[in-house]
Design a protein around this motif. Sequence first.
Motif, PDB file in Angstrom:
ATOM      1  N   ASP A  62      58.523 -18.183 -12.019  1.00  0.00           N
ATOM      2  CA  ASP A  62      58.450 -18.134 -13.486  1.00  0.00           C
ATOM      3  C   ASP A  62      59.792 -17.636 -14.002  1.00  0.00           C
ATOM      4  OD1 ASP A  62      57.883 -17.847 -16.144  1.00  0.00           O
ATOM      5  OD2 ASP A  62      55.980 -16.813 -15.829  1.00  0.00           O
ATOM      6  N   THR A  63      60.629 -18.563 -14.425  1.00  0.00           N
ATOM      7  CA  THR A  63      61.986 -18.215 -14.854  1.00  0.00           C
ATOM      8  C   THR A  63      62.013 -17.391 -16.140  1.00  0.00           C
ATOM      9  OG1 THR A  63      62.191 -20.355 -15.955  1.00  0.00           O
ATOM     10  CG2 THR A  63      63.015 -20.201 -13.694  1.00  0.00           C
ATOM     11  N   GLU A  64      60.884 -17.265 -16.813  1.00  0.00           N
ATOM     12  CA  GLU A  64      60.826 -16.416 -18.009  1.00  0.00           C
ATOM     13  C   GLU A  64      60.837 -14.938 -17.652  1.00  0.00           C
ATOM     14  OE1 GLU A  64      58.021 -17.314 -21.104  1.00  0.00           O
ATOM     15  OE2 GLU A  64      57.914 -19.405 -20.440  1.00  0.00           O
ATOM     16  N   TYR A  65      60.599 -14.626 -16.377  1.00  0.00           N
ATOM     17  CA  TYR A  65      60.546 -13.235 -15.925  1.00  0.00           C
ATOM     18  C   TYR A  65      61.470 -13.041 -14.724  1.00  0.00           C
ATOM     19  CZ  TYR A  65      56.474 -13.156 -18.908  1.00  0.00           C
ATOM     20  OH  TYR A  65      55.630 -13.253 -19.994  1.00  0.00           O
ATOM     21  N   PRO A  66      62.791 -13.087 -14.964  1.00  0.00           N
ATOM     22  CA  PRO A  66      63.728 -12.923 -13.842  1.00  0.00           C
ATOM     23  C   PRO A  66      63.698 -11.499 -13.293  1.00  0.00           C
ATOM     24  CG  PRO A  66      64.925 -12.981 -15.914  1.00  0.00           C
ATOM     25  CD  PRO A  66      63.480 -13.257 -16.239  1.00  0.00           C
ATOM     26  N   GLU A  67      63.478 -11.389 -11.992  1.00  0.00           N
ATOM     27  CA  GLU A  67      63.446 -10.089 -11.317  1.00  0.00           C
ATOM     28  C   GLU A  67      64.030 -10.256  -9.919  1.00  0.00           C
ATOM     29  OE1 GLU A  67      59.375  -7.981 -12.612  1.00  0.00           O
ATOM     30  OE2 GLU A  67      59.131 -10.050 -11.931  1.00  0.00           O
ATOM     31  N   SER A  68      64.740  -9.249  -9.482  1.00  0.00           N
ATOM     32  CA  SER A  68      65.271  -9.252  -8.124  1.00  0.00           C
ATOM     33  C   SER A  68      64.175  -8.757  -7.173  1.00  0.00           C
ATOM     34  CB  SER A  68      66.483  -8.323  -8.032  1.00  0.00           C
ATOM     35  OG  SER A  68      66.067  -6.977  -8.226  1.00  0.00           O
ATOM     36  N   ASP A  69      64.440  -8.886  -5.880  1.00  0.00           N
ATOM     37  CA  ASP A  69      63.494  -8.344  -4.899  1.00  0.00           C
ATOM     38  C   ASP A  69      63.336  -6.840  -5.079  1.00  0.00           C
ATOM     39  OD1 ASP A  69      63.114 -10.863  -3.875  1.00  0.00           O
ATOM     40  OD2 ASP A  69      64.193 -10.503  -1.997  1.00  0.00           O
ATOM     41  N   GLU A  70      64.411  -6.171  -5.449  1.00  0.00           N
ATOM     42  CA  GLU A  70      64.345  -4.728  -5.685  1.00  0.00           C
ATOM     43  C   GLU A  70      63.457  -4.414  -6.889  1.00  0.00           C
ATOM     44  OE1 GLU A  70      67.374  -6.386  -5.348  1.00  0.00           O
ATOM     45  OE2 GLU A  70      67.635  -5.803  -3.248  1.00  0.00           O
ATOM     46  N   ASP A  71      63.566  -5.232  -7.941  1.00  0.00           N
ATOM     47  CA  ASP A  71      62.702  -5.064  -9.113  1.00  0.00           C
ATOM     48  C   ASP A  71      61.238  -5.263  -8.735  1.00  0.00           C
ATOM     49  OD1 ASP A  71      64.924  -4.694 -10.793  1.00  0.00           O
ATOM     50  OD2 ASP A  71      65.006  -6.828 -11.321  1.00  0.00           O
ATOM     51  N   LEU A  72      60.973  -6.280  -7.909  1.00  0.00           N
ATOM     52  CA  LEU A  72      59.604  -6.567  -7.501  1.00  0.00           C
ATOM     53  C   LEU A  72      59.044  -5.444  -6.632  1.00  0.00           C
ATOM     54  CD1 LEU A  72      59.974 -10.366  -6.743  1.00  0.00           C
ATOM     55  CD2 LEU A  72      58.791  -9.333  -8.694  1.00  0.00           C
ATOM     56  N   LEU A  73      59.873  -4.872  -5.770  1.00  0.00           N
ATOM     57  CA  LEU A  73      59.431  -3.750  -4.945  1.00  0.00           C
ATOM     58  C   LEU A  73      59.137  -2.532  -5.816  1.00  0.00           C
ATOM     59  CD1 LEU A  73      58.797  -2.625  -2.181  1.00  0.00           C
ATOM     60  CD2 LEU A  73      61.232  -2.038  -1.934  1.00  0.00           C
ATOM     61  N   ALA A  74      59.965  -2.289  -6.820  1.00  0.00           N
ATOM     62  CA  ALA A  74      59.722  -1.179  -7.746  1.00  0.00           C
ATOM     63  C   ALA A  74      58.418  -1.407  -8.515  1.00  0.00           C
ATOM     64  CB  ALA A  74      60.894  -1.021  -8.709  1.00  0.00           C
ATOM     65  N   LYS A  75      58.153  -2.644  -8.905  1.00  0.00           N
ATOM     66  CA  LYS A  75      56.902  -2.975  -9.593  1.00  0.00           C
ATOM     67  C   LYS A  75      55.715  -2.716  -8.666  1.00  0.00           C
ATOM     68  CE  LYS A  75      56.671  -7.000 -11.709  1.00  0.00           C
ATOM     69  NZ  LYS A  75      56.366  -8.423 -12.010  1.00  0.00           N
ATOM     70  N   TYR A  76      55.835  -3.140  -7.413  1.00  0.00           N
ATOM     71  CA  TYR A  76      54.791  -2.897  -6.414  1.00  0.00           C
ATOM     72  C   TYR A  76      54.496  -1.395  -6.315  1.00  0.00           C
ATOM     73  CZ  TYR A  76      53.169  -1.696  -1.738  1.00  0.00           C
ATOM     74  OH  TYR A  76      52.502  -1.110  -0.690  1.00  0.00           O
ATOM     75  N   LYS A  77      55.547  -0.595  -6.207  1.00  0.00           N
ATOM     76  CA  LYS A  77      55.367   0.866  -6.076  1.00  0.00           C
ATOM     77  C   LYS A  77      54.714   1.446  -7.332  1.00  0.00           C
ATOM     78  CE  LYS A  77      59.122   1.539  -2.808  1.00  0.00           C
ATOM     79  NZ  LYS A  77      60.476   2.059  -2.597  1.00  0.00           N
ATOM     80  N   ARG A  78      55.087   0.927  -8.484  1.00  0.00           N
ATOM     81  CA  ARG A  78      54.489   1.385  -9.751  1.00  0.00           C
ATOM     82  C   ARG A  78      53.001   1.043  -9.805  1.00  0.00           C
ATOM     83  NH1 ARG A  78      58.091  -0.851 -12.563  1.00  0.00           N
ATOM     84  NH2 ARG A  78      56.966  -2.696 -13.238  1.00  0.00           N
ATOM     85  N   ILE A  79      52.656  -0.171  -9.410  1.00  0.00           N
ATOM     86  CA  ILE A  79      51.271  -0.627  -9.430  1.00  0.00           C
ATOM     87  C   ILE A  79      50.413   0.197  -8.485  1.00  0.00           C
ATOM     88  CG2 ILE A  79      49.722  -2.541  -8.812  1.00  0.00           C
ATOM     89  CD1 ILE A  79      51.999  -4.447  -9.751  1.00  0.00           C
ATOM     90  N   TRP A  80      50.896   0.409  -7.294  1.00  0.00           N
ATOM     91  CA  TRP A  80      50.086   1.031  -6.245  1.00  0.00           C
ATOM     92  C   TRP A  80      50.185   2.558  -6.236  1.00  0.00           C
ATOM     93  CZ3 TRP A  80      46.214  -1.305  -4.000  1.00  0.00           C
ATOM     94  CH2 TRP A  80      46.158  -2.683  -4.113  1.00  0.00           C
ATOM     95  N   SER A  81      50.997   3.140  -7.090  1.00  0.00           N
ATOM     96  CA  SER A  81      51.068   4.602  -7.141  1.00  0.00           C
ATOM     97  C   SER A  81      49.998   5.187  -8.053  1.00  0.00           C
ATOM     98  CB  SER A  81      52.457   5.058  -7.610  1.00  0.00           C
ATOM     99  OG  SER A  81      52.655   4.729  -8.974  1.00  0.00           O
ATOM    100  N   LYS A  82      49.279   4.315  -8.754  1.00  0.00           N
ATOM    101  CA  LYS A  82      48.235   4.777  -9.681  1.00  0.00           C
ATOM    102  C   LYS A  82      46.975   5.160  -8.959  1.00  0.00           C
ATOM    103  CE  LYS A  82      50.008   1.996 -13.409  1.00  0.00           C
ATOM    104  NZ  LYS A  82      49.827   0.942 -14.335  1.00  0.00           N
TER     105      LYS A  82
END
Length: 82
Positions: A62-82
């Motif tokens: 989805d080119t509307e949401y450009p994210e690097s692998d590092e961004d995706l890993l940070a998102k993963y950590k944010r999601i799963w830290s809850k």
Amino acid sequence: MSLKITEECINCDVCEPECPNKAIYQGAEIYEINPELCTQCIGHYDEPQCQIVCPVACIDLDTEYPESDEDLLAKYKRIWSK
């Protein structure tokens, strides 16, 4: 970057249970992916599980949401830290 399901989706139901972040849901006409939850399975698997199981190959970047692998890993950590 997040993934998206294109209009070629046949509503076969195989992608939704494969998503470890529960980012895939039934939309009005086809399945959709919540970009706030999609990490391309980074943090869980080496490759996006939804793309592996999709019989019609209708899941793209989805080119509307450009994210690097590092961004995706940070998102993963944010999601799963809850």
